[in-house]
Design a protein around this motif. Structure first.
Motif, PDB file in Angstrom:
ATOM      1  N   ASP A 238      43.764  94.653  16.186  1.00 56.67           N
ATOM      2  CA  ASP A 238      44.551  94.049  15.119  1.00 56.67           C
ATOM      3  C   ASP A 238      44.688  92.538  15.292  1.00 56.67           C
ATOM      4  O   ASP A 238      45.157  91.847  14.393  1.00 56.67           O
ATOM      5  CB  ASP A 238      45.912  94.710  14.993  1.00 56.67           C
ATOM      6  CG  ASP A 238      46.697  94.683  16.290  1.00 56.67           C
ATOM      7  OD1 ASP A 238      46.075  94.723  17.361  1.00 56.67           O
ATOM      8  OD2 ASP A 238      47.930  94.642  16.228  1.00 56.67           O
ATOM      9  N   LEU A 239      44.249  92.006  16.436  1.00 56.61           N
ATOM     10  CA  LEU A 239      44.282  90.557  16.664  1.00 56.61           C
ATOM     11  C   LEU A 239      42.912  89.911  16.529  1.00 56.61           C
ATOM     12  O   LEU A 239      42.811  88.724  16.220  1.00 56.61           O
ATOM     13  CB  LEU A 239      44.836  90.242  18.052  1.00 56.61           C
ATOM     14  CG  LEU A 239      46.272  90.651  18.345  1.00 56.61           C
ATOM     15  CD1 LEU A 239      46.640  90.268  19.769  1.00 56.61           C
ATOM     16  CD2 LEU A 239      47.223  90.015  17.357  1.00 56.61           C
TER      17      LEU A 239
ATOM     18  N   ASP B 274      44.919  87.105  13.690  1.00 54.31           N
ATOM     19  CA  ASP B 274      46.300  86.627  13.639  1.00 54.31           C
ATOM     20  C   ASP B 274      46.477  85.638  14.782  1.00 54.31           C
ATOM     21  O   ASP B 274      46.673  86.041  15.928  1.00 54.31           O
ATOM     22  CB  ASP B 274      47.275  87.796  13.771  1.00 54.31           C
ATOM     23  CG  ASP B 274      48.721  87.391  13.592  1.00 54.31           C
ATOM     24  OD1 ASP B 274      48.993  86.188  13.427  1.00 54.31           O
ATOM     25  OD2 ASP B 274      49.588  88.282  13.629  1.00 54.31           O
ATOM     26  N   ASP B 275      46.382  84.341  14.483  1.00 56.75           N
ATOM     27  CA  ASP B 275      46.424  83.344  15.548  1.00 56.75           C
ATOM     28  C   ASP B 275      47.835  83.044  16.039  1.00 56.75           C
ATOM     29  O   ASP B 275      48.022  82.336  17.017  1.00 56.75           O
ATOM     30  CB  ASP B 275      45.709  82.060  15.149  1.00 56.75           C
ATOM     31  CG  ASP B 275      46.391  81.320  14.013  1.00 56.75           C
ATOM     32  OD1 ASP B 275      47.305  81.883  13.384  1.00 56.75           O
ATOM     33  OD2 ASP B 275      45.994  80.166  13.750  1.00 56.75           O
ATOM     34  N   ASN B 276      48.827  83.599  15.373  1.00 55.34           N
ATOM     35  CA  ASN B 276      50.222  83.429  15.789  1.00 55.34           C
ATOM     36  C   ASN B 276      50.917  84.793  15.733  1.00 55.34           C
ATOM     37  O   ASN B 276      51.832  85.007  14.946  1.00 55.34           O
ATOM     38  CB  ASN B 276      50.912  82.409  14.882  1.00 55.34           C
ATOM     39  CG  ASN B 276      52.267  82.010  15.388  1.00 55.34           C
ATOM     40  OD1 ASN B 276      52.632  82.277  16.522  1.00 55.34           O
ATOM     41  ND2 ASN B 276      53.042  81.371  14.535  1.00 55.34           N
ATOM     42  N   PRO B 277      50.475  85.725  16.592  1.00 59.14           N
ATOM     43  CA  PRO B 277      51.027  87.078  16.540  1.00 59.14           C
ATOM     44  C   PRO B 277      52.458  87.127  17.058  1.00 59.14           C
ATOM     45  O   PRO B 277      52.907  86.220  17.759  1.00 59.14           O
ATOM     46  CB  PRO B 277      50.092  87.876  17.441  1.00 59.14           C
ATOM     47  CG  PRO B 277      49.534  86.883  18.377  1.00 59.14           C
ATOM     48  CD  PRO B 277      49.461  85.587  17.624  1.00 59.14           C
TER      49      PRO B 277
END
Length: 65
Positions: A22-23, A37-40
């Motif tokens: 998911d990242l 997602d660069d800011n999880p």
């Protein structure tokens, strides 16, 4: 946290996707990793670090804030 992939260093092994699907994903044309997602959220910190640790090219950087 901020997650980066150095796409010039990436060897398209897919280990990041296995560690945190998911990242991370891989580009269809060459398999190079991309960050989804660069800011999880903070609860994903361990997964991001596991992906970075498992990267054979050491192409993933995780900056903890």
């Amino acid at each position: 946290m901020k997650v980066f992939v150095d796409q010039d260093r990436c060897i398209a092994s897919g280990q990041c996707v296995l560690a945190a699907a998911d990242l991370f994903d891989q580009r269809d044309e060459d398999g190079v990793a991309v960050v989804l997602d660069d800011n999880p959220p903070d609860h994903r910190l361990a997964d991001a670090h596991n992906a970075a640790a498992g990267c054979p090219a050491m192409a993933i950087t995780v900056e903890d804030w």
